[in-house]
Design a protein around this motif. Structure first.
Motif, PDB file in Angstrom:
ATOM      1  N   GLN A  28       0.826  -1.198   0.000  1.00 31.92           N
ATOM      2  CA  GLN A  28       0.000   0.000   0.000  1.00 31.92           C
ATOM      3  C   GLN A  28       0.862   1.250   0.000  1.00 31.92           C
ATOM      4  O   GLN A  28       1.780   1.389   0.796  1.00 31.92           O
ATOM      5  N   VAL A  29       0.513   2.188  -0.898  1.00 34.76           N
ATOM      6  CA  VAL A  29       1.243   3.441  -1.049  1.00 34.76           C
ATOM      7  C   VAL A  29       0.439   4.606  -0.485  1.00 34.76           C
ATOM      8  O   VAL A  29       0.984   5.538   0.079  1.00 34.76           O
ATOM      9  N   ALA A  30      -0.890   4.550  -0.643  1.00 37.84           N
ATOM     10  CA  ALA A  30      -1.759   5.633  -0.170  1.00 37.84           C
ATOM     11  C   ALA A  30      -3.153   5.086   0.063  1.00 37.84           C
ATOM     12  O   ALA A  30      -3.515   4.008  -0.441  1.00 37.84           O
ATOM     13  N   GLU A  31      -3.966   5.854   0.816  1.00 37.51           N
ATOM     14  CA  GLU A  31      -5.365   5.498   1.067  1.00 37.51           C
ATOM     15  C   GLU A  31      -6.188   6.776   1.138  1.00 37.51           C
ATOM     16  O   GLU A  31      -5.780   7.759   1.758  1.00 37.51           O
ATOM     17  N   SER A  32      -7.344   6.751   0.493  1.00 39.35           N
ATOM     18  CA  SER A  32      -8.225   7.919   0.489  1.00 39.35           C
ATOM     19  C   SER A  32      -8.989   8.025   1.802  1.00 39.35           C
ATOM     20  O   SER A  32      -9.005   7.092   2.608  1.00 39.35           O
ATOM     21  N   ALA A  33      -9.659   9.142   1.973  1.00 40.57           N
ATOM     22  CA  ALA A  33     -10.595   9.279   3.082  1.00 40.57           C
ATOM     23  C   ALA A  33     -11.778   8.341   2.830  1.00 40.57           C
ATOM     24  O   ALA A  33     -11.980   7.856   1.704  1.00 40.57           O
ATOM     25  N   ASN A  34     -12.576   8.082   3.839  1.00 39.24           N
ATOM     26  CA  ASN A  34     -13.743   7.214   3.733  1.00 39.24           C
ATOM     27  C   ASN A  34     -14.751   7.806   2.739  1.00 39.24           C
ATOM     28  O   ASN A  34     -15.086   8.990   2.825  1.00 39.24           O
ATOM     29  N   TYR A  35     -15.221   6.983   1.812  1.00 38.90           N
ATOM     30  CA  TYR A  35     -16.207   7.416   0.815  1.00 38.90           C
ATOM     31  C   TYR A  35     -17.583   7.619   1.449  1.00 38.90           C
ATOM     32  O   TYR A  35     -18.380   8.409   0.973  1.00 38.90           O
ATOM     33  N   GLY A  36     -17.888   6.891   2.505  1.00 39.02           N
ATOM     34  CA  GLY A  36     -19.186   7.013   3.158  1.00 39.02           C
ATOM     35  C   GLY A  36     -20.163   5.935   2.753  1.00 39.02           C
ATOM     36  O   GLY A  36     -21.340   5.981   3.109  1.00 39.02           O
ATOM     37  N   GLY A  37     -19.704   4.960   2.009  1.00 34.57           N
ATOM     38  CA  GLY A  37     -20.530   3.847   1.557  1.00 34.57           C
ATOM     39  C   GLY A  37     -19.673   2.904   0.739  1.00 34.57           C
ATOM     40  O   GLY A  37     -18.504   3.184   0.449  1.00 34.57           O
ATOM     41  N   THR A  38     -20.255   1.772   0.348  1.00 33.40           N
ATOM     42  CA  THR A  38     -19.533   0.796  -0.463  1.00 33.40           C
ATOM     43  C   THR A  38     -19.164   1.406  -1.811  1.00 33.40           C
ATOM     44  O   THR A  38     -19.996   2.039  -2.463  1.00 33.40           O
ATOM     45  N   ILE A  39     -17.926   1.203  -2.228  1.00 33.35           N
ATOM     46  CA  ILE A  39     -17.448   1.673  -3.528  1.00 33.35           C
ATOM     47  C   ILE A  39     -17.683   0.563  -4.549  1.00 33.35           C
ATOM     48  O   ILE A  39     -17.195  -0.550  -4.393  1.00 33.35           O
TER      49      ILE A  39
END
Length: 196
Positions: A28-39
């Motif tokens: 893992q290189v990076a991770e986004s903030a939580n989308y708020g639901g299933t992607i």
């Protein structure tokens, strides 16, 4: 899952984030903030990652380098199941609304919207001039003109829910449930390629 030359971008339920993984070892290189639901849908271009899904029902544009959010679309009105991109636009489809929306890449503002597909849109593919859409209930591939998303052609019934579409210079390839086949569409002729 979406890829570029060096990285894999993944999302789903659970963490509800996009993770950027190095292709060589899947670290893992990076991770986004939580989308708020299933992607449910991810697409990429040279600089950005576009994600959409359930609950939040928007497209988020993330910077590839660190997966920070750059822009967010208006609410689609249903779960986003499919995203495709070209040089200037993002094409989005899904449940409830059951239309394809054409969004400007720069700010994710809506440019055009197709007629209702008649069921959940499960996949979108594009070529230089057209957008191809398939999904549940209607079970056909619709060919839409890119500039205004007006329908120009429709395939025969696939015989099951369409889950995947791919295009090349000459044909459209379709796969899904029930028939468990890949069908090759060229003009109005359909040829079964593989039966699983």
């Amino acid at each position: 899952i979406a890829t570029d030359d060096e990285f894999v971008y993944v999302g789903g339920s659970g963490t509800q984030t996009v993770r950027k993984l190095r292709k060589s070892d899947l670290s893992q290189v990076a991770e986004s903030a939580n989308y708020g639901g299933t992607i449910y849908a991810i697409a990429t271009d040279d600089e950005f990652v576009y994600v959409g899904g359930y609950t939040t029902r928007t497209v988020r544009k993330l910077r590839k380098s660190d997966l920070s959010q750059v822009a967010e679309s208006a609410n689609y009105g249903g779960t986003i199941e499919a995203i495709a991109t070209d040089d200037e636009f993002v094409y989005v489809g899904g449940a409830t609304t059951q239309t394809v929306r054409k969004l400007r890449k720069s700010d994710l503002s809506q440019v055009a919207e197709s007629a209702n597909y008649g069921g959940t849109i499960e996949d979108i593919a594009t070529d230089d001039e057209f957008v191809y859409v398939g999904g549940y209930t209607t079970r056909t591939v619709r060919k839409l003109r890119k500039n205004d998303l007006l329908q120009v052609a429709e395939s025969a019934d696939y015989g099951g829910d369409i889950r995947a579409i791919a295009v090349d210079d000459n044909y459209v390839y379709v796969g899904g449930l029930d028939t468990r086949t890949v069908k090759k569409l060229g003009g109005i002729q359909i040829k079964e390629l593989i039966k699983v």
